[in-house]
Scaffold this active site. Sequence first.
Site, PDB file in Angstrom:
ATOM      1  N   GLU A 158       0.912  -1.296  -0.059  1.00 57.50           N
ATOM      2  CA  GLU A 158       0.078  -0.041   0.075  1.00 57.50           C
ATOM      3  C   GLU A 158       0.949   1.335   0.045  1.00 57.50           C
ATOM      4  O   GLU A 158       1.986   1.068   0.421  1.00 57.50           O
ATOM      5  CB  GLU A 158      -0.964   0.017   1.212  1.00 57.50           C
ATOM      6  CG  GLU A 158      -0.098   0.146   2.516  1.00 57.50           C
ATOM      7  CD  GLU A 158      -0.893   0.091   3.963  1.00 57.50           C
ATOM      8  OE1 GLU A 158      -1.940   0.815   4.009  1.00 57.50           O
ATOM      9  OE2 GLU A 158      -0.722  -0.805   4.295  1.00 57.50           O
ATOM     10  N   LYS A 210       2.834   4.385   1.216  1.00 54.99           N
ATOM     11  CA  LYS A 210       3.381   4.887   2.390  1.00 54.99           C
ATOM     12  C   LYS A 210       2.814   6.688   2.571  1.00 54.99           C
ATOM     13  O   LYS A 210       3.253   7.260   1.971  1.00 54.99           O
ATOM     14  CB  LYS A 210       4.976   4.999   2.399  1.00 54.99           C
ATOM     15  CG  LYS A 210       5.239   5.387   3.664  1.00 54.99           C
ATOM     16  CD  LYS A 210       6.977   5.054   4.121  1.00 54.99           C
ATOM     17  CE  LYS A 210       7.323   5.254   5.218  1.00 54.99           C
ATOM     18  NZ  LYS A 210       7.433   6.541   5.788  1.00 54.99           N
ATOM     19  N   ASP A 235       2.327  10.024   3.905  1.00 52.21           N
ATOM     20  CA  ASP A 235       3.386  11.046   4.619  1.00 52.21           C
ATOM     21  C   ASP A 235       2.593  11.768   5.568  1.00 52.21           C
ATOM     22  O   ASP A 235       2.082  13.030   5.615  1.00 52.21           O
ATOM     23  CB  ASP A 235       3.725  12.023   3.682  1.00 52.21           C
ATOM     24  CG  ASP A 235       5.146  12.665   4.071  1.00 52.21           C
ATOM     25  OD1 ASP A 235       5.476  12.377   5.006  1.00 52.21           O
ATOM     26  OD2 ASP A 235       5.645  13.498   3.331  1.00 52.21           O
ATOM     27  N   TYR A 239      -6.227   6.253   8.861  1.00 49.55           N
ATOM     28  CA  TYR A 239      -6.030   4.885   8.184  1.00 49.55           C
ATOM     29  C   TYR A 239      -5.287   3.806   9.162  1.00 49.55           C
ATOM     30  O   TYR A 239      -4.173   4.266   9.389  1.00 49.55           O
ATOM     31  CB  TYR A 239      -5.197   4.649   6.688  1.00 49.55           C
ATOM     32  CG  TYR A 239      -5.929   5.309   5.592  1.00 49.55           C
ATOM     33  CD1 TYR A 239      -7.398   5.591   5.615  1.00 49.55           C
ATOM     34  CD2 TYR A 239      -5.338   5.618   4.382  1.00 49.55           C
ATOM     35  CE1 TYR A 239      -7.964   6.072   4.415  1.00 49.55           C
ATOM     36  CE2 TYR A 239      -6.070   6.031   3.311  1.00 49.55           C
ATOM     37  CZ  TYR A 239      -7.642   6.289   3.301  1.00 49.55           C
ATOM     38  OH  TYR A 239      -8.063   6.764   2.280  1.00 49.55           O
ATOM     39  N   LYS A 250      10.909   3.786  -1.221  1.00 48.22           N
ATOM     40  CA  LYS A 250      10.590   5.273  -1.398  1.00 48.22           C
ATOM     41  C   LYS A 250      10.481   5.696  -2.894  1.00 48.22           C
ATOM     42  O   LYS A 250      11.123   5.192  -3.736  1.00 48.22           O
ATOM     43  CB  LYS A 250      11.836   5.928  -0.730  1.00 48.22           C
ATOM     44  CG  LYS A 250      12.216   5.768   0.722  1.00 48.22           C
ATOM     45  CD  LYS A 250      11.213   7.029   1.218  1.00 48.22           C
ATOM     46  CE  LYS A 250      11.551   6.855   2.884  1.00 48.22           C
ATOM     47  NZ  LYS A 250      10.992   8.297   3.364  1.00 48.22           N
ATOM     48  N   CYS A 265      19.390  46.884   2.679  1.00 46.39           N
ATOM     49  CA  CYS A 265      18.117  46.171   3.031  1.00 46.39           C
ATOM     50  C   CYS A 265      17.126  46.542   2.370  1.00 46.39           C
ATOM     51  O   CYS A 265      16.535  47.768   2.254  1.00 46.39           O
ATOM     52  CB  CYS A 265      18.029  46.285   4.677  1.00 46.39           C
ATOM     53  SG  CYS A 265      16.203  45.681   5.417  1.00 46.39           S
ATOM     54  N   CYS A 319      14.119  48.300   4.961  1.00 50.43           N
ATOM     55  CA  CYS A 319      14.342  49.560   5.874  1.00 50.43           C
ATOM     56  C   CYS A 319      15.525  50.424   5.339  1.00 50.43           C
ATOM     57  O   CYS A 319      15.428  51.707   5.539  1.00 50.43           O
ATOM     58  CB  CYS A 319      14.738  49.510   7.361  1.00 50.43           C
ATOM     59  SG  CYS A 319      16.427  48.567   7.444  1.00 50.43           S
ATOM     60  N   CYS A 362      21.399  42.943   7.483  1.00 53.82           N
ATOM     61  CA  CYS A 362      21.069  44.286   7.611  1.00 53.82           C
ATOM     62  C   CYS A 362      21.296  44.728   9.249  1.00 53.82           C
ATOM     63  O   CYS A 362      20.965  44.007  10.071  1.00 53.82           O
ATOM     64  CB  CYS A 362      19.475  44.379   7.772  1.00 53.82           C
ATOM     65  SG  CYS A 362      18.764  45.985   8.188  1.00 53.82           S
ATOM     66  N   CYS A 403      14.982  47.411  12.238  1.00 59.45           N
ATOM     67  CA  CYS A 403      14.433  47.214  11.019  1.00 59.45           C
ATOM     68  C   CYS A 403      13.132  46.601  11.204  1.00 59.45           C
ATOM     69  O   CYS A 403      13.002  45.364  11.779  1.00 59.45           O
ATOM     70  CB  CYS A 403      15.274  46.382  10.385  1.00 59.45           C
ATOM     71  SG  CYS A 403      14.754  45.806   8.822  1.00 59.45           S
TER      72      CYS A 403
END
Length: 655
Positions: free
Chosen positions: A114, A116, A118, A221, A307, A398, A401, A416, A421
């Site tokens: 079946e 796998k 996640d 399941y 996998k 940056c 800012c 930065c 900021c």
Amino acid sequence: MKAAKRHAELCAILEEANYRYYVLDDPTLSDIEYDEYLRELEAIEAEHPKLVTPDSPTQRVGAEPLPHLDTYTRKTPMLSMANVTNPAEFQEWVEGLRNFLGMEETDEIRFFCEPKIDGTGLEVIYRDGRFVTGATRGDGTTGEDVTAQTKTIHSVPMKLRGKVPKGELSVRGEVFIAKADFEAFNKQSVDRVFANPRNLAAGSLRMLDPRTTAERPLDFYAHSAAHEFPSQEAFYASCRDWGLRTSPLAQPCETAADVEALYDTLVAQRDEIPYEIDGMVVKVDSFALQQRLGQRSRSPRWAIAWKFPPVQRTTKLLSIDVQVGRTGALTPVARLEPVPIAGVTVSNATLHNLDEIERLGVRPGDRVLVERAGDVIPKIVKVTKSGGGKAWEPPTHCPVCGTEAERDEGEVVSRCPNVACPAQLEGHLRHYAARGAMDIEGLGAKLITQLVEKEMVRDLADLYALTAEQLSELERMGEKSATNLVAALAASRTRPLPRFLNGLGIRHVGERSSEILAQRFGTLDAIVAATEEELLDVDEIGPEVAESLRGFFSRPQNLEVLRRLEQAGLDPQPVEAVEGGKLDGEVVVLTGTLSGMTRDEAKARLQALGASVGSSVTKKTTMLVAGEKAGSKLKKAKELEIRILDEDALLELLG
Ligand code: IVH
């Protein structure tokens, strides 16, 4: 009594409806009818509280919040699985099985396969057919008790159907969230965006407030048991008779060649499968053979996870943006033309740092190959076709800012340097509110963005001045969530000192060093006042941390924020300072359930006396504290002749 009779009738109607809807996916009642019956049941229970049973359909909406999750220790551990990644490795595994079982090369083994999923592991336990306990996998042996949360998962039956097994039945399986439900949830989520369905499922299951769990679209399941059945296939048939869901894609394979063919089919179908899968599970079908094969240290010999390859897709790199992290690091992020990869729409990928961009030679406008493997952030593998665009220029300022960026010698990121900021403020606030820090529920990323944009919060101290009235005017903020947030903020005032220290987001000062500092110095004032030498004197505190702390606490703006926090009633709880603590040198492991305190509490108090607290019993362990239901750790400690303390002895030790 009439009420009792009607109560039983309604329970039966609602249970059946639940089963038809969530397990068979073949509803017989409309939502409106279901709600009407449920309301009638609630009314009866309100009038006759004695009729409320733990497995009443009214309990699916979630019980009152819990103060913490109890640990749950099991006798038969939930195992993990070895992996294979290609046909050669799969064949080698089958070879190994045949050898182990003394079979001929031509003998076939029947498998059961079946997808796998996640998701996150869950054990559900029934006694005489009634649901009694739900527990997470944890480290296999010790998980967390999530009984109240499990009750809210509609596909977990509260009563088994058909011929119900006597005594205890433990079924293990996977809790997951369908891809479509995940995307919909993220879209409407105000305060947080979740990286993937698995994180959302795992987080939801461990929620202290089961009512929150109830709002999450969790599914379940079953896939294994801690008991004997003739075969995996027979076990699944029993599950279905009992009203437990199993994967509709689970199927027997008579030969190894059939398994290989099924693997190819599943890989091809992957995108159409409504939930995320990351491989195929192959189990030896016969339980008798499973028993003969037994297990290696933590995984059975009779099962493997084959996998799937990481999924790659090409798309166009639209631009490279610069993000400002909590510590001011300027990191490039690839903005991509949205592309579905293994069921999730990917529109951003990480580029890590400036060197990575150079290494890949990637420019905006290029077509790029993007890879998504498991839960990691998608990454760009390579450029597949140049778009002829201009090379990307690293930021000189940056982006938020406008302060000129700095890049230290030998560093791969520029930074930065402006502590005020706003981007860093957002990052700071997110860090402050996070779990390992002040753990402020309801203060999520999207809300923080609004608070900063509307300038309602300019520093940490401003958080504590927020009122429910102000908050409820924000986008997607109801009155109730506003009140809850104000309460959560108020409650955070007395978090333990190490959490507060961690929450300040001082560079190089994380969870661990915060704990050490709090233990050594006891109070915030003492840490602020500590000289660099005194800091360096502490075990495990190096020059980087010491310098960073001194830098932080010598900046007037920071001291001002601390002063304002104190004014706002912030009162981090000190941990007892250790000076040659009486448990110096002791390595303690906690196991089982304590009745008088949480494990976190016990851990903190032991550490305050100088002990270090480990998670597994090894030769270095000097003491084991065994609470109720202690399992394998206790056994191991006895084998190693380690000193064992029960809760009373612990209390005595802690004084
Ligand atoms: S059967 C050895 N079947 O994968 C125990 N596990 O790597 C037998 N998992 O913790 C497990 N989908 O939570 C099995 N269809 C499936 C699965 C599955 C996901 C998880 C399971 C386990 C982990 C092992």
